[in-house]
Enzyme design. Structure first.
Site, PDB file in Angstrom:
ATOM      1  N   TYR A 116     -36.571 -32.649 -27.514  1.00 49.70           N
ATOM      2  CA  TYR A 116     -37.947 -33.082 -27.807  1.00 49.70           C
ATOM      3  C   TYR A 116     -37.924 -34.436 -28.513  1.00 49.70           C
ATOM      4  O   TYR A 116     -38.816 -35.257 -28.311  1.00 49.70           O
ATOM      5  CB  TYR A 116     -38.676 -32.054 -28.678  1.00 49.70           C
TER       6      TYR A 116
ATOM      7  N   HIS B  13     -31.986 -27.996 -27.030  1.00 48.57           N
ATOM      8  CA  HIS B  13     -33.440 -27.945 -26.826  1.00 48.57           C
ATOM      9  C   HIS B  13     -34.143 -28.695 -27.964  1.00 48.57           C
ATOM     10  O   HIS B  13     -35.002 -29.539 -27.723  1.00 48.57           O
ATOM     11  CB  HIS B  13     -33.951 -26.491 -26.815  1.00 48.57           C
TER      12      HIS B  13
HETATM   13 MN    MN Z   1     -34.522 -22.739 -26.999  1.00 47.98          MN
HETATM   14 MN    MN Z   2     -32.992 -19.435 -26.298  1.00 45.49          MN
END
Ligand code: MN
Ligand code: MN
Length: 325
Positions: A105, A101
């Site tokens: 970005y 994650h």
């Molecule tokens: Mn996350």
């Molecule tokens: Mn998470």
């Protein structure tokens, strides 16, 4: 010498561990699989005002910080503290996805923003007092979790749920807002995948938190749950300021807070507690719900119907009944 145990997947204390492991693995994704470059045309054709672009970039930079801490400190502290080896495995997988994650970005940044601008954004993250305040409130509990304090694991687990199911949503709002209007939809696909992950993370972490809570005396349980509510109130206060600061001049701060409160209630329900803000799905701006990509639309393992009733729904290839635990 300590006799060290090996994790045995042929003998599992609780069927849910295999179910959560499989579902986490099934949801695996890589940021580079999403054709983010397609968003360049929306960005370069000035469909967004400079202020909107500025906010969009800041929102993603802030999310990067939250995932960085969740991957580097939050989940590792939980992996080290839980005893059950299958739980450790699942939390480790989740920890790895936090890094995915955080990295994703940057994939969006490198597509849309200049190198100098990216540096400015990472500096902004370090200097934004509200952002730093909220992540530090959570981090305090992660650091305490590495001590032997009796309640530290519960506090870390419940803080992780507040981070994942509540605090991320002031950031998720904006990409979903544009996607709901048909703009920057590839970047929002990444956000949808992250939301799908956070959704299963929140449910699993919440379940383990509830198990941990049950180990304590009734009065201690009450005290710990009151602490959670206190934490929600404190974080909510910071979120109000953060949201006004970021979205105020776009006149979106009220909409954002409604979405944030809606998710704060979900965080509490993941922890087996009653909702606090009582925001219903129909109170959330439909553009936002529209912005979540169709493949990941059913991202809610738990969705509210009426008075805090918790319903299990599904993502992708999983049957409802498996989460009837
Ligand atoms: Mn996350
Ligand atoms: Mn998470």
């Amino acid at each position: 010498m300590n006799k060290r145990k090996a994790v045995n997947w042929n003998k599992i204390d609780n069927d849910i561990y295999k179910i959560f492991w499989d579902q986490n693995v099934r949801q695996f994704w890589v940021d580079e699989e999403i054709p983010v470059t397609e968003d360049k045309k929306d960005w370069e054709n000035n469909k967004l005002t400079p202020k909107e672009k500025d906010t969009y970039e800041k929102v993603l930079a802030a999310l990067t910080l939250l995932d960085t801490e969740q991957g580097g400190l939050g989940m590792p502290s939980i992996v080290l503290k839980v005893d059950n080896l299958h739980q450790k495995a699942i939390f480790s997988f989740m920890q790895m996805m936090e890094q995915m994650h955080a990295k994703s970005y940057s994939t969006i940044f490198s597509t849309l923003s200049s190198e100098a601008r990216i540096q400015e954004l990472f500096d902004w993250v370090e200097d934004n007092q509200y952002l730093q305040q909220k992540i530090n409130l959570i981090i305090d509990h992660y650091q305490t979790n590495l001590t032997n304090e009796k309640f530290s694991l519960y506090r870390a687990l419940s803080s992780a749920v507040l981070l994942e199911t509540f605090l991320f949503y002031s950031g998720f709002f904006y990409p979903l807002w544009f996607a709901g209007k048909g703009m920057l939809i590839r970047s929002a696909e990444i956000i949808s995948l992250i939301i799908r992950d956070e959704s299963i993370h929140g449910v699993f972490t919440g379940l383990i938190a509830q198990e941990e809570l049950e180990k304590f005396a009734e009065s201690e349980q009450v005290m710990l749950q009151e602490e959670v509510i206190e934490m929600v109130k404190n974080l909510h206060k910071i979120e109000m300021q953060y949201t006004a600061d970021l979205y105020g001049s776009l006149s979106l701060d009220v909409e954002v807070m409604k979405y944030v409160e809606y998710n704060a209630d979900k965080a509490l329900m993941n922890l087996g507690m009653d909702p606090y803000f009582n925001i219903k799905e129909e109170d959330v701006n439909p553009i936002i719900l529209n912005g979540i990509s169709p493949e990941t639309k059913n991202h809610d393992f738990f969705s509210t119907k009426g008075n805090g009733y918790i319903k299990t729904t599904k993502t992708d290839a999983i049957d409802d009944s498996v989460f009837d635990i």
